[in-house]
Scaffold this motif. Structure first.
Motif, PDB file in Angstrom:
ATOM      1  N   LEU A 166       0.823  -1.198   0.000  1.00 38.37           N
ATOM      2  CA  LEU A 166       0.000   0.000   0.000  1.00 38.37           C
ATOM      3  C   LEU A 166       0.865   1.257   0.000  1.00 38.37           C
ATOM      4  O   LEU A 166       0.577   2.220  -0.728  1.00 38.37           O
ATOM      5  N   GLY A 167       1.921   1.270   0.765  1.00 39.56           N
ATOM      6  CA  GLY A 167       2.834   2.405   0.782  1.00 39.56           C
ATOM      7  C   GLY A 167       3.502   2.605  -0.568  1.00 39.56           C
ATOM      8  O   GLY A 167       3.710   3.731  -1.007  1.00 39.56           O
ATOM      9  N   PHE A 168       3.789   1.510  -1.248  1.00 42.26           N
ATOM     10  CA  PHE A 168       4.387   1.596  -2.579  1.00 42.26           C
ATOM     11  C   PHE A 168       3.410   2.228  -3.562  1.00 42.26           C
ATOM     12  O   PHE A 168       3.772   3.108  -4.334  1.00 42.26           O
ATOM     13  N   LEU A 169       2.145   1.795  -3.514  1.00 40.25           N
ATOM     14  CA  LEU A 169       1.149   2.327  -4.447  1.00 40.25           C
ATOM     15  C   LEU A 169       0.825   3.790  -4.183  1.00 40.25           C
ATOM     16  O   LEU A 169       0.636   4.573  -5.115  1.00 40.25           O
ATOM     17  N   ILE A 170       0.751   4.177  -2.921  1.00 41.33           N
ATOM     18  CA  ILE A 170       0.476   5.572  -2.586  1.00 41.33           C
ATOM     19  C   ILE A 170       1.645   6.462  -2.984  1.00 41.33           C
ATOM     20  O   ILE A 170       1.458   7.602  -3.412  1.00 41.33           O
ATOM     21  N   GLY A 171       2.838   5.967  -2.886  1.00 34.40           N
ATOM     22  CA  GLY A 171       4.020   6.755  -3.202  1.00 34.40           C
ATOM     23  C   GLY A 171       4.338   6.871  -4.681  1.00 34.40           C
ATOM     24  O   GLY A 171       5.173   7.683  -5.071  1.00 34.40           O
ATOM     25  N   LEU A 172       3.668   6.094  -5.543  1.00 36.32           N
ATOM     26  CA  LEU A 172       3.989   6.117  -6.965  1.00 36.32           C
ATOM     27  C   LEU A 172       3.803   7.485  -7.631  1.00 36.32           C
ATOM     28  O   LEU A 172       4.680   7.905  -8.396  1.00 36.32           O
ATOM     29  N   PRO A 173       2.701   8.213  -7.394  1.00 32.91           N
ATOM     30  CA  PRO A 173       2.596   9.533  -8.049  1.00 32.91           C
ATOM     31  C   PRO A 173       3.712  10.498  -7.631  1.00 32.91           C
ATOM     32  O   PRO A 173       4.236  11.251  -8.457  1.00 32.91           O
ATOM     33  N   PHE A 174       4.070  10.465  -6.362  1.00 33.13           N
ATOM     34  CA  PHE A 174       5.138  11.334  -5.885  1.00 33.13           C
ATOM     35  C   PHE A 174       6.490  10.888  -6.446  1.00 33.13           C
ATOM     36  O   PHE A 174       7.350  11.718  -6.729  1.00 33.13           O
ATOM     37  N   LEU A 233      10.870  11.575 -10.247  1.00 34.17           N
ATOM     38  CA  LEU A 233      11.614  11.019 -11.379  1.00 34.17           C
ATOM     39  C   LEU A 233      11.882  12.108 -12.414  1.00 34.17           C
ATOM     40  O   LEU A 233      12.986  12.202 -12.962  1.00 34.17           O
ATOM     41  N   ILE A 234      10.884  12.957 -12.644  1.00 33.25           N
ATOM     42  CA  ILE A 234      11.084  14.085 -13.563  1.00 33.25           C
ATOM     43  C   ILE A 234      12.161  15.022 -13.012  1.00 33.25           C
ATOM     44  O   ILE A 234      13.033  15.489 -13.750  1.00 33.25           O
ATOM     45  N   LYS A 290      18.846  10.923  -6.824  1.00 34.74           N
ATOM     46  CA  LYS A 290      18.509   9.899  -5.842  1.00 34.74           C
ATOM     47  C   LYS A 290      17.116  10.083  -5.230  1.00 34.74           C
ATOM     48  O   LYS A 290      16.657   9.235  -4.475  1.00 34.74           O
ATOM     49  N   LEU A 291      16.436  11.176  -5.556  1.00 37.46           N
ATOM     50  CA  LEU A 291      15.164  11.522  -4.934  1.00 37.46           C
ATOM     51  C   LEU A 291      14.055  10.482  -5.113  1.00 37.46           C
ATOM     52  O   LEU A 291      13.341  10.187  -4.149  1.00 37.46           O
ATOM     53  N   PRO A 292      13.840   9.876  -6.307  1.00 36.11           N
ATOM     54  CA  PRO A 292      12.739   8.910  -6.428  1.00 36.11           C
ATOM     55  C   PRO A 292      12.855   7.732  -5.470  1.00 36.11           C
ATOM     56  O   PRO A 292      11.864   7.293  -4.878  1.00 36.11           O
ATOM     57  N   ILE A 293      14.054   7.228  -5.294  1.00 33.43           N
ATOM     58  CA  ILE A 293      14.243   6.076  -4.401  1.00 33.43           C
ATOM     59  C   ILE A 293      13.974   6.481  -2.954  1.00 33.43           C
ATOM     60  O   ILE A 293      13.334   5.744  -2.201  1.00 33.43           O
ATOM     61  N   LYS A 294      14.417   7.672  -2.571  1.00 37.98           N
ATOM     62  CA  LYS A 294      14.184   8.139  -1.204  1.00 37.98           C
ATOM     63  C   LYS A 294      12.694   8.328  -0.926  1.00 37.98           C
ATOM     64  O   LYS A 294      12.223   7.999   0.160  1.00 37.98           O
ATOM     65  N   GLN A 296      10.950   4.869  -0.548  1.00 40.22           N
ATOM     66  CA  GLN A 296      11.304   4.275   0.743  1.00 40.22           C
ATOM     67  C   GLN A 296      10.630   5.006   1.890  1.00 40.22           C
ATOM     68  O   GLN A 296      10.189   4.372   2.856  1.00 40.22           O
ATOM     69  N   TRP A 297      10.496   6.320   1.798  1.00 44.03           N
ATOM     70  CA  TRP A 297       9.834   7.097   2.845  1.00 44.03           C
ATOM     71  C   TRP A 297       8.367   6.715   2.955  1.00 44.03           C
ATOM     72  O   TRP A 297       7.853   6.506   4.050  1.00 44.03           O
ATOM     73  N   PHE A 298       7.668   6.583   1.816  1.00 48.96           N
ATOM     74  CA  PHE A 298       6.264   6.200   1.850  1.00 48.96           C
ATOM     75  C   PHE A 298       6.086   4.779   2.345  1.00 48.96           C
ATOM     76  O   PHE A 298       5.161   4.484   3.109  1.00 48.96           O
TER      77      PHE A 298
END
Length: 73
Positions: free
Chosen positions: A7-15, A20-21, A58-62, A65-67
């Protein structure tokens, strides 16, 4: 299953998509900063800009992981 938090992975996908951009922008800035640092090593500000760009890359991975860490299992 240990650390399973889909669930955390799915919620964090838009962010993560937005970050990523930003990371692509960071990659361009890092490339330009690296070239400028090689051409003129006395420019210390170019090294700072390159370090900022690496943190943008490195921001997308962080963010993912945060979400994932925020959502309990």
């Amino acid at each position: 299953m240990g650390d399973c938090r889909p669930l955390g992975f799915l919620i964090g996908l838009p962010f993560a998509f937005v970050s990523l951009i930003l990371s692509l922008v960071g990659a361009v800035v890092w490339t330009i900063g690296s070239v400028l640092t090689c051409l003129c090593p006395c420019c210390i500000c170019c090294a700072g800009i390159a370090n900022l760009a690496v943190s943008l890359v490195k921001l997308p991975i962080k963010i993912i992981q945060w979400f994932i860490d925020l959502i309990p299992c």
